[in-house]
Design a protein around this motif. Sequence first.
Motif, PDB file in Angstrom:
ATOM      1  N   ARG A   4       0.798  -1.246   0.003  1.00  0.00           N
ATOM      2  CA  ARG A   4      -0.080   0.013  -0.011  1.00  0.00           C
ATOM      3  C   ARG A   4       0.758   1.311  -0.067  1.00  0.00           C
ATOM      4  NH1 ARG A   4      -2.489  -0.722   4.653  1.00  0.00           N
ATOM      5  NH2 ARG A   4      -1.421   1.354   5.681  1.00  0.00           N
ATOM      6  N   VAL A   5       1.770   1.168   0.868  1.00  0.00           N
ATOM      7  CA  VAL A   5       2.744   2.472   0.962  1.00  0.00           C
ATOM      8  C   VAL A   5       3.527   2.471  -0.358  1.00  0.00           C
ATOM      9  CG1 VAL A   5       4.796   3.121   2.072  1.00  0.00           C
ATOM     10  CG2 VAL A   5       3.049   2.281   3.391  1.00  0.00           C
ATOM     11  N   LEU A   6       3.745   1.373  -1.045  1.00  0.00           N
ATOM     12  CA  LEU A   6       4.770   1.624  -2.447  1.00  0.00           C
ATOM     13  C   LEU A   6       3.932   2.220  -3.313  1.00  0.00           C
ATOM     14  CD1 LEU A   6       7.243   1.000  -4.152  1.00  0.00           C
ATOM     15  CD2 LEU A   6       6.287  -1.342  -4.368  1.00  0.00           C
ATOM     16  N   LEU A   7       2.634   1.724  -3.477  1.00  0.00           N
ATOM     17  CA  LEU A   7       1.668   1.976  -4.690  1.00  0.00           C
ATOM     18  C   LEU A   7       1.137   3.620  -4.313  1.00  0.00           C
ATOM     19  CD1 LEU A   7      -0.533  -0.893  -5.128  1.00  0.00           C
ATOM     20  CD2 LEU A   7       1.370   0.044  -6.445  1.00  0.00           C
ATOM     21  N   THR A   8       1.137   4.039  -3.063  1.00  0.00           N
ATOM     22  CA  THR A   8       0.738   5.395  -2.748  1.00  0.00           C
ATOM     23  C   THR A   8       1.951   6.225  -3.020  1.00  0.00           C
ATOM     24  OG1 THR A   8      -0.833   4.492  -1.107  1.00  0.00           O
ATOM     25  CG2 THR A   8      -0.070   7.056  -1.054  1.00  0.00           C
ATOM     26  N   LEU A   9       3.087   6.086  -2.804  1.00  0.00           N
ATOM     27  CA  LEU A   9       4.306   6.685  -2.900  1.00  0.00           C
ATOM     28  C   LEU A   9       4.765   6.643  -4.444  1.00  0.00           C
ATOM     29  CD1 LEU A   9       6.518   6.109   0.185  1.00  0.00           C
ATOM     30  CD2 LEU A   9       4.878   8.091  -0.328  1.00  0.00           C
ATOM     31  N   MET A  10       4.346   5.825  -5.355  1.00  0.00           N
ATOM     32  CA  MET A  10       4.543   5.733  -6.840  1.00  0.00           C
ATOM     33  C   MET A  10       3.874   7.016  -7.212  1.00  0.00           C
ATOM     34  SD  MET A  10       4.959   1.775  -7.745  1.00  0.00           S
ATOM     35  CE  MET A  10       5.086   2.206  -9.607  1.00  0.00           C
ATOM     36  N   GLY A  11       2.279   6.953  -6.846  1.00  0.00           N
ATOM     37  CA  GLY A  11       1.529   7.749  -7.611  1.00  0.00           C
ATOM     38  C   GLY A  11       2.034   9.354  -6.976  1.00  0.00           C
ATOM     39  N   ALA A  12       2.313   9.244  -5.944  1.00  0.00           N
ATOM     40  CA  ALA A  12       2.970  10.598  -5.372  1.00  0.00           C
ATOM     41  C   ALA A  12       4.095  11.161  -5.761  1.00  0.00           C
ATOM     42  CB  ALA A  12       3.071  10.783  -3.630  1.00  0.00           C
ATOM     43  N   PHE A  13       4.910  10.354  -6.168  1.00  0.00           N
ATOM     44  CA  PHE A  13       6.225  10.747  -6.853  1.00  0.00           C
ATOM     45  C   PHE A  13       5.960  11.233  -8.434  1.00  0.00           C
ATOM     46  CE2 PHE A  13      10.887   9.870  -8.236  1.00  0.00           C
ATOM     47  CZ  PHE A  13      11.356  11.180  -7.885  1.00  0.00           C
ATOM     48  N   PHE A  14       5.009  10.388  -9.113  1.00  0.00           N
ATOM     49  CA  PHE A  14       4.412  10.978 -10.363  1.00  0.00           C
ATOM     50  C   PHE A  14       4.331  12.391 -10.268  1.00  0.00           C
ATOM     51  CE2 PHE A  14       1.135  11.610 -13.377  1.00  0.00           C
ATOM     52  CZ  PHE A  14       1.705  10.767 -14.686  1.00  0.00           C
ATOM     53  N   ALA A  15       3.314  12.638  -9.378  1.00  0.00           N
ATOM     54  CA  ALA A  15       2.594  14.087  -9.201  1.00  0.00           C
ATOM     55  C   ALA A  15       3.665  14.850  -8.904  1.00  0.00           C
ATOM     56  CB  ALA A  15       1.853  14.025  -8.028  1.00  0.00           C
ATOM     57  N   ALA A  16       4.811  14.708  -8.158  1.00  0.00           N
ATOM     58  CA  ALA A  16       5.749  15.439  -7.581  1.00  0.00           C
ATOM     59  C   ALA A  16       6.633  15.610  -9.091  1.00  0.00           C
ATOM     60  CB  ALA A  16       6.670  15.066  -6.588  1.00  0.00           C
ATOM     61  N   MET A  17       7.233  14.831  -9.701  1.00  0.00           N
ATOM     62  CA  MET A  17       7.866  14.819 -10.917  1.00  0.00           C
ATOM     63  C   MET A  17       7.069  15.680 -11.956  1.00  0.00           C
ATOM     64  SD  MET A  17      10.821  14.274 -12.268  1.00  0.00           S
ATOM     65  CE  MET A  17      11.644  12.736 -11.414  1.00  0.00           C
ATOM     66  N   ALA A  18       5.905  15.204 -12.149  1.00  0.00           N
ATOM     67  CA  ALA A  18       5.164  15.928 -13.244  1.00  0.00           C
ATOM     68  C   ALA A  18       4.944  17.577 -13.060  1.00  0.00           C
ATOM     69  CB  ALA A  18       3.773  15.370 -13.092  1.00  0.00           C
ATOM     70  N   ALA A  19       5.162  17.865 -11.768  1.00  0.00           N
ATOM     71  CA  ALA A  19       4.982  19.325 -11.723  1.00  0.00           C
ATOM     72  C   ALA A  19       6.306  20.027 -11.901  1.00  0.00           C
ATOM     73  CB  ALA A  19       4.561  19.516 -10.072  1.00  0.00           C
ATOM     74  N   ARG A  20       7.308  19.349 -11.901  1.00  0.00           N
ATOM     75  CA  ARG A  20       8.594  19.902 -12.137  1.00  0.00           C
ATOM     76  C   ARG A  20       8.728  19.825 -13.718  1.00  0.00           C
ATOM     77  NH1 ARG A  20      12.936  17.163  -9.170  1.00  0.00           N
ATOM     78  NH2 ARG A  20      11.698  15.634  -8.858  1.00  0.00           N
ATOM     79  N   LEU A  21       8.242  18.772 -14.424  1.00  0.00           N
ATOM     80  CA  LEU A  21       8.452  18.364 -15.760  1.00  0.00           C
ATOM     81  C   LEU A  21       7.624  19.255 -16.615  1.00  0.00           C
ATOM     82  CD1 LEU A  21       9.294  14.752 -15.684  1.00  0.00           C
ATOM     83  CD2 LEU A  21      10.652  16.372 -15.838  1.00  0.00           C
ATOM     84  N   LEU A  22       6.349  19.976 -15.945  1.00  0.00           N
ATOM     85  CA  LEU A  22       5.687  20.772 -16.808  1.00  0.00           C
ATOM     86  C   LEU A  22       6.454  21.946 -17.133  1.00  0.00           C
ATOM     87  CD1 LEU A  22       2.420  20.457 -14.744  1.00  0.00           C
ATOM     88  CD2 LEU A  22       2.698  19.964 -17.170  1.00  0.00           C
ATOM     89  N   VAL A  23       7.497  22.173 -16.605  1.00  0.00           N
ATOM     90  CA  VAL A  23       8.125  23.504 -16.655  1.00  0.00           C
ATOM     91  C   VAL A  23       8.877  23.456 -18.213  1.00  0.00           C
ATOM     92  CG1 VAL A  23       9.887  25.337 -16.176  1.00  0.00           C
ATOM     93  CG2 VAL A  23       8.266  24.223 -14.365  1.00  0.00           C
ATOM     94  N   SER A  24       9.492  22.222 -18.609  1.00  0.00           N
ATOM     95  CA  SER A  24      10.333  22.375 -19.631  1.00  0.00           C
ATOM     96  C   SER A  24       9.773  22.700 -21.105  1.00  0.00           C
ATOM     97  CB  SER A  24      10.976  20.913 -19.654  1.00  0.00           C
ATOM     98  OG  SER A  24      11.902  20.801 -20.777  1.00  0.00           O
ATOM     99  N   PRO A  25       8.648  22.090 -21.105  1.00  0.00           N
ATOM    100  CA  PRO A  25       7.685  22.351 -22.359  1.00  0.00           C
ATOM    101  C   PRO A  25       7.333  23.639 -22.508  1.00  0.00           C
ATOM    102  CG  PRO A  25       7.150  20.082 -21.584  1.00  0.00           C
ATOM    103  CD  PRO A  25       7.878  20.764 -20.308  1.00  0.00           C
ATOM    104  N   LEU A  26       7.232  24.477 -21.512  1.00  0.00           N
ATOM    105  CA  LEU A  26       6.677  25.833 -21.346  1.00  0.00           C
ATOM    106  C   LEU A  26       7.893  26.836 -21.692  1.00  0.00           C
ATOM    107  CD1 LEU A  26       4.304  25.557 -18.504  1.00  0.00           C
ATOM    108  CD2 LEU A  26       3.654  25.521 -20.920  1.00  0.00           C
ATOM    109  N   VAL A  27       9.113  26.060 -21.715  1.00  0.00           N
ATOM    110  CA  VAL A  27      10.090  27.458 -21.636  1.00  0.00           C
ATOM    111  C   VAL A  27      10.010  28.193 -23.050  1.00  0.00           C
ATOM    112  CG1 VAL A  27      12.596  27.513 -22.268  1.00  0.00           C
ATOM    113  CG2 VAL A  27      11.904  26.141 -20.511  1.00  0.00           C
ATOM    114  N   PRO A  28       9.748  27.838 -24.485  1.00  0.00           N
ATOM    115  CA  PRO A  28       9.611  28.521 -25.377  1.00  0.00           C
ATOM    116  C   PRO A  28       8.286  29.683 -25.335  1.00  0.00           C
ATOM    117  CG  PRO A  28       9.827  26.535 -26.197  1.00  0.00           C
ATOM    118  CD  PRO A  28       9.622  26.316 -24.605  1.00  0.00           C
ATOM    119  N   GLU A  29       7.172  29.132 -24.578  1.00  0.00           N
ATOM    120  CA  GLU A  29       6.064  29.887 -24.560  1.00  0.00           C
ATOM    121  C   GLU A  29       6.488  31.177 -23.229  1.00  0.00           C
ATOM    122  OE1 GLU A  29       3.258  29.762 -25.824  1.00  0.00           O
ATOM    123  OE2 GLU A  29       3.134  27.561 -26.611  1.00  0.00           O
TER     124      GLU A  29
END
Length: 389
Positions: free
Chosen positions: A6-31
């Motif tokens: 349960r902890v592993l699955l929960t944290l996999m989803g949480a790390f997806f969210a944390a990484m996604a928030a940072r990676l959203l910046v890169s495609p926005l650089v030209p904009e």
Amino acid sequence: MNQGRRVLLTLMGAFFAAMAARLLVSPLVPEAVAAFETTPGALGLALTGMWLSYALVQLPAGVLAARHGARTLVVSGLLVTAVASGLLAAAPSALAFGAAVVALGVGPGLYFPAAAALLAETNENVGSALGLHISGGDAAGVVVPLAVTAVTAAWGWRATPLLGVALALAAAVGCRLALPAPSETAASPASSGRAELRAALGRVFFDPRVRRVVLFAACLAFCFQSITSFLPAYLQAAHGLSPAAANARFSLAFAVWILGMPVAGRLADTVGTDRVLAATVVLLGVGVAVTVLAATPLALLAGVVLVGLGMTWGGVVGAKVMAALGEDGRTSGYGAVRSAYGVLGASGSVAVGALATAAGWRVGWSLLLVLVALALCLLARDARHASAD
């Protein structure tokens, strides 16, 4: 479902969210460059600040987790991530946008050491659990660029960071409900945590073997942070790709990276970590060179795939760090080493961005070849010292 799963699955989803928030910046650089009439170098400075804050916050995060509980730090890190994403969407100026980007590193920096501690406490196969946890975050690299293309086309670039807000808030609620309360996990006294932190920093600065690994890993971190910050912008500026095509190739590089990491790990167990690290670094260098020199779409696609293969060193570097630390220093030392090479490698975004602003994107991107060569020299030097010992 048992607690460890349960902890592993929960944290996999949480790390997806944390990484996604940072990676959203890169495609926005030209904009963002166009919207705020700024330069890639200026945004590169902000991205360097993001990775720097991510690395530095991890140093006290372990002590804070020991004092307040790992679940508290995990949830707090996700909430900080949500707030920073919201500030990014509402930024009225380049300065405010840059400050929000830097703040995006704080939340994941609080999150990661606490999440690793929870995984170690609740899973018998710690290495496997940590690897799966990281893969949950890496999966964001496949999904996020495609989502950015769709959302930006429909509602504009300011709507895109709101994806980070939604994901981080959902993950925070899930972690609060699914993770064990602090009283259910063994927490070290704060004073013990501070003593371990001082000892770990001592290893980073005064143990020659650990110091060599830190410098080698810093070169790879420089390349990783530059690629994750600027690959879509580079493909658009240097090769004339549309935002959708550039983001699709960014997703492809991440997909190759995710699929290749387990293979690299198994090969390292068979033929040795240094050989696999040398091979991945060479692949990275070849991939960067091809993306600079490519004259056809097929050649550029091949270069992106090679870059993805060259980024599969993450787990193997972790194994090299563990070997350098030895069994006695792994618990506290791993976080310190990770922070140290993260801080040194954080200069990647600003260096590549500044050089791209001054001399063009192809020249800026070529700087990665210098770091690849330096990494190979450091790896060879470490191998010579190891054979002498």
